[in-house]
Design an enzyme around this catalytic site. Structure first.
Site, PDB file in Angstrom:
ATOM      1  N   PHE A 117      48.712  41.711  40.191  1.00  0.00           N
ATOM      2  CA  PHE A 117      48.443  40.333  39.769  1.00  0.00           C
ATOM      3  C   PHE A 117      47.066  40.153  39.142  1.00  0.00           C
ATOM      4  CE2 PHE A 117      45.590  37.436  42.045  1.00  0.00           C
ATOM      5  CZ  PHE A 117      45.066  38.254  43.026  1.00  0.00           C
ATOM      6  N   LYS A 118      46.160  41.099  39.374  1.00  0.00           N
ATOM      7  CA  LYS A 118      44.815  40.897  38.844  1.00  0.00           C
ATOM      8  C   LYS A 118      44.776  40.898  37.319  1.00  0.00           C
ATOM      9  CE  LYS A 118      42.503  41.942  43.082  1.00  0.00           C
ATOM     10  NZ  LYS A 118      43.719  42.213  43.893  1.00  0.00           N
ATOM     11  N   ASP A 119      45.842  41.429  36.694  1.00  0.00           N
ATOM     12  CA  ASP A 119      45.935  41.332  35.236  1.00  0.00           C
ATOM     13  C   ASP A 119      45.926  39.876  34.762  1.00  0.00           C
ATOM     14  OD1 ASP A 119      46.104  44.081  34.770  1.00  0.00           O
ATOM     15  OD2 ASP A 119      48.277  44.094  35.023  1.00  0.00           O
ATOM     16  N   LEU A 122      42.267  39.271  34.657  1.00  0.00           N
ATOM     17  CA  LEU A 122      41.402  40.260  34.007  1.00  0.00           C
ATOM     18  C   LEU A 122      41.805  40.580  32.576  1.00  0.00           C
ATOM     19  CD1 LEU A 122      40.508  42.425  37.056  1.00  0.00           C
ATOM     20  CD2 LEU A 122      38.905  41.305  35.492  1.00  0.00           C
TER      21      LEU A 122
END
Ligand SMILES: *Cc1c(COP(=O)(O)O)cnc(C)c1O
Length: 502
Positions: A117-119, A122
């Site tokens: 999920f950090k995409d 980021l």
């Protein structure tokens, strides 16, 4: 919209400055001066839009020094290479007709280039940063320093690789990430990237990075080489604000699916580590998204469960490595922002809490503050066995495959429903593809993984579940290893200078 610090009264800054600085000069985190409102009519207007169309109106309430065109273009570039048209699919699990009023909506936040999920944040952050550099007339190069428990590192590398006027350096715990996470990082291409393993755990990495940020001598030495430090960790406001968007977008999708109606209150469930993702949900709720409870789900490193249930945040405890490594965290940095907002901006008090945390490893909130938090949050944790069992149960009952972190959320959500009998619709954050944690997922399904390496496990999981391996993971086996740097936790500053100065 201007931004101030959680720890003292500073002169308010524009969002572009805040995104570039990462952390305030007084060591505090940046927070918006006020929390903007979103009406139900505005939410209704999101229903027929695509993901970017839903995100831009939310972003533009916070990033007021960016034009709508800039935000639109940034989002288009950020989310272009996601592997589904919808960017964040909403999967609705319904047991039977009788449970129609208590759907479980799972928002899959992992369709970006690294399958976690950090995409979501980021991919957007570098786009915002390059535009912010132009806005403030900055000509120095920005060095992004990241401490990662696994997923942030690769997502930041993928977002910043070869972005002009930036360099990126990632520190990860040598034995604290999965083999696949490690492979994803050490195979990262790009002229401006550095990946370094640290002999220590995630908190060691994070403390090392924090020390570098606070070290005037290093900053001065970097300045001489025309380099400015910045952060892409989840304390950066530019990380948080993209996360607020998907709560609105998924709520709109929920309405579109007709599983809920406009105005229906949902309970949001988030598998929590650094408290970034759930804090974004808190902002969404404060802005007017119909959310009843924020359910904070932890693993057996349940420092947050204890905090919400006792009012004491105490990091003096044993640290466990679990099958949910991205939640193996004892310092949930973003909690500081919650304390700021729920004390009505009492910077002295927040500063005292953080000073105590730093010196004694703990702090206690008073009962009136605890009562306030009780109204907003519910917190619990899942054991390792409960997490595994849930993966199997969900797969057997629904044919739906979740990763370990998402299973923690589902397990805690089920405890919540049992304990409170509140059967409101759930909105669950699914934070990683099951193919990122194949060993634990296969074991949960009753499969042996003995003698099968991580890459072969991808194929085995695919064979057994008939679910597709995300493309970026499928190609890891043949990618070249480009980064083999390793250091001790007290050598991190030296490594930074070696990368950009020497
Ligand atoms: C980072 C991460 C989390 C925790 O999110 P926070 O914002 O740190 O609370 C949960 N699951 C996965 C897969 C992650 O990568």
């Amino acid at each position: 919209m201007k931004y101030i610090s959680t720890r003292s009264k500073i002169a308010p800054l524009e969002s572009s400055e805040v995104i570039l600085k990462g952390i305030a000069d007084d060591g505090g985190l940046f927070v918006p001066e006020t929390i903007p409102k979103v009406t139900l009519d505005e939410i209704k207007s999101l229903v027929e839009k695509n993901y970017v169309g839903r995100a831009v109106p939310i972003l533009s309430k916070f990033l007021t020094d960016f034009t709508e065109d800039e935000l639109f273009e940034s989002c288009e570039l950020a989310y272009d290479w996601f592997d589904t048209q919808s960017k964040v699919p909403l999967i609705i699990l319904l047991k039977d007709e009788a449970s129609k009023n208590s759907p479980v909506g799972i928002m899959e936040l992992w369709h970006g280039p690294t399958s976690a999920f950090k995409d979501m944040a980021l991919q957007l952050l570098p786009q915002l940063m390059t535009r912010a550099l132009k806005k403030v007339g900055e000509t120095k190069e920005i060095l992004i320093l990241v401490a990662t428990s696994g997923d942030t590192g690769k997502a930041a590398l993928a977002g910043f690789a070869d972005v002009p006027q930036t360099k990126i350096m990632v520190f990860y715990p040598a034995d604290g990430v999965s083999k696949i996470q490690k492979l994803q990082m050490v195979t990262q291409v790009g002229k401006n990237v550095n990946v370094t393993a640290v002999n220590g755990n995630f908190d060691d990495c994070q403390n090392g990075v924090k020390k570098i940020f606070a070290d005037e001598n290093i900053r001065a030495e970097l300045e001489k080489s025309n380099v400015k430090l910045s952060s892409a960790n989840s304390i950066n406001w530019g990380r948080l604000v993209p996360q607020i968007c998907y709560y609105f977008a998924s709520y709109a999708e929920y309405i579109k699916s007709e599983a809920i109606k406009l105005g229906d209150a949902v309970n949001v469930v988030v598998p929590t580590g650094n408290f970034g993702n759930i804090l974004a949900a808190y902002y969404a709720k404060r802005m007017g998204l119909p959310v009843k409870k924020l359910i904070c789900a932890s693993n057996i490193n349940h420092i947050l469960t204890d905090f919400f249930n006792t009012g004491v945040y105490d990091r003096n405890r044993e640290f466990y490595k679990t099958i949910t490594p991205s939640m193996d965290i004892l310092i949930s940095s973003n909690l500081e922002r919650l304390l700021y907002h729920e004390t009505n901006g009492d910077t002295e008090r927040v500063k005292t809490f953080m000073t105590e945390l730093n010196s004694t490893g703990k702090y206690k909130i008073n009962s009136s503050l605890k009562n306030r938090l009780d109204k907003i949050f519910y917190a619990d944790y899942a054991t390792e066995a409960e997490t595994s069992n849930f993966i199997k149960e969900i797969f057997d009952n629904y044919g739906y495959l979740v990763d370990t972190h998402t299973a923690v959320a589902l397990s805690v959500a089920s405890k919540y429903r049992k304990n409170t009998r509140d059967m409101s619709p759930l909105l669950v954050a699914s934070t990683a593809s099951p193919f990122k944690f194949t060993g634990a997922v296969l074991s949960a399904l009753g499969q042996s993984i003995e003698g099968i390496d991580d890459l072969e496990q991808l194929d085995k999981l695919n064979l057994i579940t008939k679910k597709d391996i995300p493309k970026n993971l499928a190609k890891l086996g043949t990618a070249k290893i480009l980064h083999e740097n390793i250091c001790d936790k007290n050598e991190m500053a030296e490594q930074v200078l070696k990368f950009v100065v020497r």
